[in-house]
Scaffold this active site. Structure first.
Site, PDB file in Angstrom:
ATOM      1  N   GLU A  94      -3.356  10.745   2.758  1.00 59.27           N
ATOM      2  CA  GLU A  94      -4.607  10.861   3.498  1.00 59.27           C
ATOM      3  C   GLU A  94      -4.699  12.234   4.154  1.00 59.27           C
ATOM      4  O   GLU A  94      -3.791  12.630   4.898  1.00 59.27           O
ATOM      5  CB  GLU A  94      -4.719   9.770   4.574  1.00 59.27           C
ATOM      6  CG  GLU A  94      -4.773   8.369   3.995  1.00 59.27           C
ATOM      7  CD  GLU A  94      -4.707   7.306   5.079  1.00 59.27           C
ATOM      8  OE1 GLU A  94      -5.735   6.674   5.344  1.00 59.27           O
ATOM      9  OE2 GLU A  94      -3.614   7.114   5.645  1.00 59.27           O
ATOM     10  N   GLU A 149       0.838  -1.209   0.000  1.00 59.76           N
ATOM     11  CA  GLU A 149       0.000   0.000   0.000  1.00 59.76           C
ATOM     12  C   GLU A 149       0.867   1.251   0.000  1.00 59.76           C
ATOM     13  O   GLU A 149       1.944   1.271   0.598  1.00 59.76           O
ATOM     14  CB  GLU A 149      -0.882  -0.041   1.260  1.00 59.76           C
ATOM     15  CG  GLU A 149      -1.756   1.149   1.509  1.00 59.76           C
ATOM     16  CD  GLU A 149      -2.557   0.979   2.801  1.00 59.76           C
ATOM     17  OE1 GLU A 149      -3.040   2.003   3.302  1.00 59.76           O
ATOM     18  OE2 GLU A 149      -2.678  -0.152   3.314  1.00 59.76           O
TER      19      GLU A 149
END
Length: 289
Positions: A154, A150
């Protein structure tokens, strides 16, 4: 490292028929995994470069999450109704269900194709509100019968003047870094990008290098899908802030692109164009979480 923070694997149920839950290394978090009934074998061909302007949402290219939650930490249900395409923007929304006013709906889209080394870029305006997470990331994991890799951007609504970057390698994280922005990410659009190479992972914000990883053990290797999501929480307040519904929240995506290694400048303003990367970055506070 923020111990309240689940990875996208923890909160990424990519199917609706089968699910299983395993204890996470931190007792406050459960790792939710799913085997989607329509999982297809991975396409081993190199993924082609693309530029998506969101004039429409091609169902052959994009998958819309719809009808489930990723666990108790998420206070909303993924819904296709929360995705709107208009005026060249993809709007991901969080709002009360018009049928069940006690239920919150939220939005996530993902590419159907997996992508590897190259440059990933998106122009985004984050949603406003504490307790919200506006995310642009790549991910692969148990839902696709793969190990968890990943790479993240964010924006947490409790502090929209910063973006958190992070990466996971075979489900091992602990690489979070909070990067201050020149202005709030919910007041204007930001250009988030990362260049992913076998020996280097670099994160950029509005053209400036904000984080670089050169340790090969901290660089993902598995090809991943590209995601955008907007969701909220009632429980992860230490990481995302307390949530209070104050009306619909909207995250907007102007465009997204992937430029494969060896290609360059597929569109004006790409990080891969000559002169796009500044010689030096401005002084902006950075910190490991």
């Amino acid at each position: 490292m923020n111990f309240d923070r689940p990875s996208h694997a923890d909160r990424a149920v990519r199917g609706q028929a089968f699910s299983c839950i395993f204890p996470q290394i931190f007792s406050l978090i459960l790792l939710t995994c799913a085997l989607a009934p329509n999982v297809q074998a991975a396409d081993e061909r190199p993924a082609a470069s693309f530029f998506e302007s969101f004039d429409r949402l091609d169902p052959n290219f994009w998958y819309i999450s719809d009808g489930w939650t990723n666990g108790d930490h998420q206070n909303c249900i993924w819904s296709a109704k929360m995705i709107k395409i208009a005026d060249g923007f993809a709007s991901l929304m969080l709002a009360k269900d018009t049928v069940d006013q006690k239920a919150l709906l939220c939005a996530e889209i993902q590419t159907k194709q997996r992508y590897g080394f190259g440059t990933y870029e998106a122009r985004i305006k984050a949603a406003t509100g504490s307790g919200l997470n506006s995310a642009f990331f790549s991910y692969i994991g148990p839902a696709d019968q793969e190990e968890h890799d990943e790479i993240d951007f964010e924006v947490l609504g409790k502090n929209s003047a910063a973006v958190q970057v992070n990466q996971y390698v075979k489900a091992k994280g602990g690489n979070e870094r909070l990067v201050s922005l020149a202005g709030p990410a919910d007041e204007g659009f930001s250009h988030f990008a990362f260049t992913w190479e076998p020996s280097r992972l670099r994160f950029f914000v509005n053209g400036f290098l904000v984080n670089e990883v050169t340790d090969p053990l901290r660089i993902p290797t598995a090809r991943q899908k590209i995601f955008f999501s907007l969701w909220g929480t009632d429980t992860l307040t230490g990481w995302m802030g307390p949530f209070a519904y104050k009306g619909p929240a909207i995250m907007q995506v102007d465009w997204v692109s992937f430029t494969a290694t060896g290609e360059r400048c597929l569109f004006a303003g790409s990080l891969t164009c000559d002169g796009a990367i500044p010689v030096s970055a401005p002084a902006k506070p950075q910190e490991n979480l």
